[in-house]
Design a protein around this motif. Sequence first.
Motif, PDB file in Angstrom:
ATOM      1  N   UNK A   4       0.835  -1.197   0.000  1.00  0.00           N
ATOM      2  CA  UNK A   4       0.000   0.000   0.000  1.00  0.00           C
ATOM      3  C   UNK A   4       0.878   1.258   0.000  1.00  0.00           C
ATOM      4  N   UNK A   5       2.088   1.167   0.541  1.00  0.00           N
ATOM      5  CA  UNK A   5       3.016   2.303   0.545  1.00  0.00           C
ATOM      6  C   UNK A   5       3.539   2.620  -0.856  1.00  0.00           C
ATOM      7  N   UNK A   6       3.438   1.661  -1.809  1.00  0.00           N
ATOM      8  CA  UNK A   6       3.891   1.877  -3.189  1.00  0.00           C
ATOM      9  C   UNK A   6       2.852   2.606  -4.038  1.00  0.00           C
ATOM     10  N   UNK A  28      -2.916   9.357   5.568  1.00  0.00           N
ATOM     11  CA  UNK A  28      -3.423   9.932   6.812  1.00  0.00           C
ATOM     12  C   UNK A  28      -2.794   9.188   7.976  1.00  0.00           C
ATOM     13  N   UNK A  29      -2.186   9.921   8.900  1.00  0.00           N
ATOM     14  CA  UNK A  29      -1.587   9.319  10.098  1.00  0.00           C
ATOM     15  C   UNK A  29      -2.337   9.851  11.315  1.00  0.00           C
ATOM     16  N   UNK A  36      -3.325   5.291   7.569  1.00  0.00           N
ATOM     17  CA  UNK A  36      -4.371   4.977   6.602  1.00  0.00           C
ATOM     18  C   UNK A  36      -4.005   5.568   5.250  1.00  0.00           C
ATOM     19  N   UNK A  37      -4.355   4.849   4.201  1.00  0.00           N
ATOM     20  CA  UNK A  37      -4.114   5.284   2.832  1.00  0.00           C
ATOM     21  C   UNK A  37      -5.468   5.375   2.144  1.00  0.00           C
ATOM     22  N   UNK A  38      -5.886   6.591   1.797  1.00  0.00           N
ATOM     23  CA  UNK A  38      -7.174   6.783   1.127  1.00  0.00           C
ATOM     24  C   UNK A  38      -6.915   6.895  -0.371  1.00  0.00           C
ATOM     25  N   UNK A  39      -7.617   6.055  -1.139  1.00  0.00           N
ATOM     26  CA  UNK A  39      -7.411   6.003  -2.589  1.00  0.00           C
ATOM     27  C   UNK A  39      -8.730   6.195  -3.321  1.00  0.00           C
ATOM     28  N   UNK A  56      -1.779   0.261   6.508  1.00  0.00           N
ATOM     29  CA  UNK A  56      -0.418  -0.114   6.116  1.00  0.00           C
ATOM     30  C   UNK A  56      -0.234  -1.613   6.278  1.00  0.00           C
ATOM     31  N   UNK A  57       0.534  -2.187   5.365  1.00  0.00           N
ATOM     32  CA  UNK A  57       0.791  -3.620   5.391  1.00  0.00           C
ATOM     33  C   UNK A  57      -0.016  -4.402   4.361  1.00  0.00           C
TER      34      UNK A  57
END
Length: 187
Positions: A4-6, A28-29, A36-39, A56-57
């Motif tokens: 998800x970090x990519x 978002x941290x 959290x990663x909002x897409x 994450x992960x």
Amino acid sequence: MLSVADLKKGTKLIIDGDPYLVTAFDFVKPGKGQALYKCKMKNMINGVTLDRTYRSGENFEPASMDERDMEYLYKEGTHYTFMDQQSYEQVVMEEETVGDSKNFLLENTKVSVLLFGEKPIGVTLPNFVNLRVVQTDPWLKGDTSGSDSKPATLETGYVLRVPPFIEENELIVIDTRTGEYSTRVKG
């Protein structure tokens, strides 16, 4: 695999067996807990947009796309047929998949076809194409209405605004990215 970090805008990945394009991405941290990663993602086959939040992960399978140079051959009903320039293999695309590109396609036009597996999912046209004007109103000398353009119908059926000096049967250059008149073909 993609983590998800990519993810970033323009990343292509597979969700539920379909290719998606990341169109917006936000990290978002919160004060405590996982990041959290909002897409926001768009389905590359049917155009449906998804809003998803990932922790994450999490991992994703990258969407393997292949872009091939092809030549537009003909239209039959709502099907558009293209031929691969190397293998001479033909692929057929539905009108809804071709989209607005149909307004600028003439037989023998060289295009780039995006394939997901063996399924064609998109067409990339050259930036400029030459098309003939088949119908437009004549320019009346002394017309002072202030109009700096008039409607014109092209050989593909597409209607656009052109300068008043453009006449029927003239070959003009169209910018396929905007769908607008660019210039007259010289010579």
